[in-house]
Design a protein around this motif. Structure first.
Motif, PDB file in Angstrom:
ATOM      1  N   ARG A 131     -22.837 -41.790 -53.203  1.00 36.78           N
ATOM      2  CA  ARG A 131     -22.556 -41.732 -51.764  1.00 36.78           C
ATOM      3  C   ARG A 131     -23.835 -41.911 -50.951  1.00 36.78           C
ATOM      4  N   LEU A 132     -23.681 -42.576 -49.828  1.00 33.79           N
ATOM      5  CA  LEU A 132     -24.748 -42.756 -48.848  1.00 33.79           C
ATOM      6  C   LEU A 132     -24.072 -42.785 -47.481  1.00 33.79           C
ATOM      7  N   GLY A 133     -24.082 -41.629 -46.805  1.00 31.87           N
ATOM      8  CA  GLY A 133     -23.400 -41.541 -45.512  1.00 31.87           C
ATOM      9  C   GLY A 133     -21.935 -41.868 -45.650  1.00 31.87           C
ATOM     10  N   GLU A 134     -21.482 -42.857 -44.882  1.00 33.03           N
ATOM     11  CA  GLU A 134     -20.067 -43.235 -44.900  1.00 33.03           C
ATOM     12  C   GLU A 134     -19.731 -44.258 -45.990  1.00 33.03           C
ATOM     13  N   PHE A 135     -20.714 -44.587 -46.835  1.00 31.24           N
ATOM     14  CA  PHE A 135     -20.528 -45.598 -47.877  1.00 31.24           C
ATOM     15  C   PHE A 135     -20.447 -44.948 -49.252  1.00 31.24           C
ATOM     16  N   CYS A 136     -19.742 -45.619 -50.154  1.00 28.45           N
ATOM     17  CA  CYS A 136     -19.586 -45.105 -51.503  1.00 28.45           C
ATOM     18  C   CYS A 136     -19.595 -46.265 -52.496  1.00 28.45           C
ATOM     19  N   ILE A 137     -20.277 -46.078 -53.621  1.00 33.05           N
ATOM     20  CA  ILE A 137     -20.264 -47.042 -54.716  1.00 33.05           C
ATOM     21  C   ILE A 137     -19.541 -46.395 -55.888  1.00 33.05           C
ATOM     22  N   TYR A 138     -18.625 -47.144 -56.475  1.00 34.21           N
ATOM     23  CA  TYR A 138     -17.933 -46.728 -57.693  1.00 34.21           C
ATOM     24  C   TYR A 138     -18.265 -47.715 -58.800  1.00 34.21           C
TER      25      TYR A 138
END
Length: 134
Positions: free
Chosen positions: A4-11
């Protein structure tokens, strides 16, 4: 995994890939804008995929082709044009490069652009080929 980075997410789960979004992203690229849906699906099935989301919308994609023993090839790193310039490509690439499954393996990619980004992440250039030392 989830990053997670603020409002962003990596899966990094293949099940999270939204094939329609990836197809649209790759249509924005110079290297994969003519890829068929079948080829895209096959590449996803045979790779470790990283999907970048803002909320429910997939806005980035990349994949790693690897033997998990000695080599990892970074492919199809792309961020939606509307979200470029925010450091998301760097974050996505850092996440991939630092993944413990191939952190100490030989990593490479082939690209016509973003050489300065990749060099900051430890890649060196030989024409289009960018690689890291093990």
């Amino acid at each position: 995994m989830e990053y997670r980075l603020g409002e962003f997410c990596i899966y990094d789960e293949r099940e999270k890939v939204v094939i329609e979004s990836v197809t649209a992203l790759l249509e924005q690229s110079y290297w994969a804008n003519q890829r068929s849906l079948d080829v895209i699906k096959t590449s996803i099935e045979n790779s470790v995929c990283f999907s970048l989301f803002k909320g429910e919308k997939q806005i980035g994609f990349a994949r790693v082709v690897t033997d998990f023993a000695s080599v990892a090839y970074l492919a199809d790193v792309i961020i939606d044009e509307q979200f470029r310039g925010q450091g998301l490509g760097k974050w996505l690439t850092e996440t991939m490069v630092n993944d413990p499954r191939w952190k100490d393996k030989f990593k490479f990619l082939v690209t016509d652009d973003a050489h300065s980004l990749y060099s900051r992440l430890g890649f060196s250039s030989s024409g289009k080929l960018m690689s890291t030392k093990v």
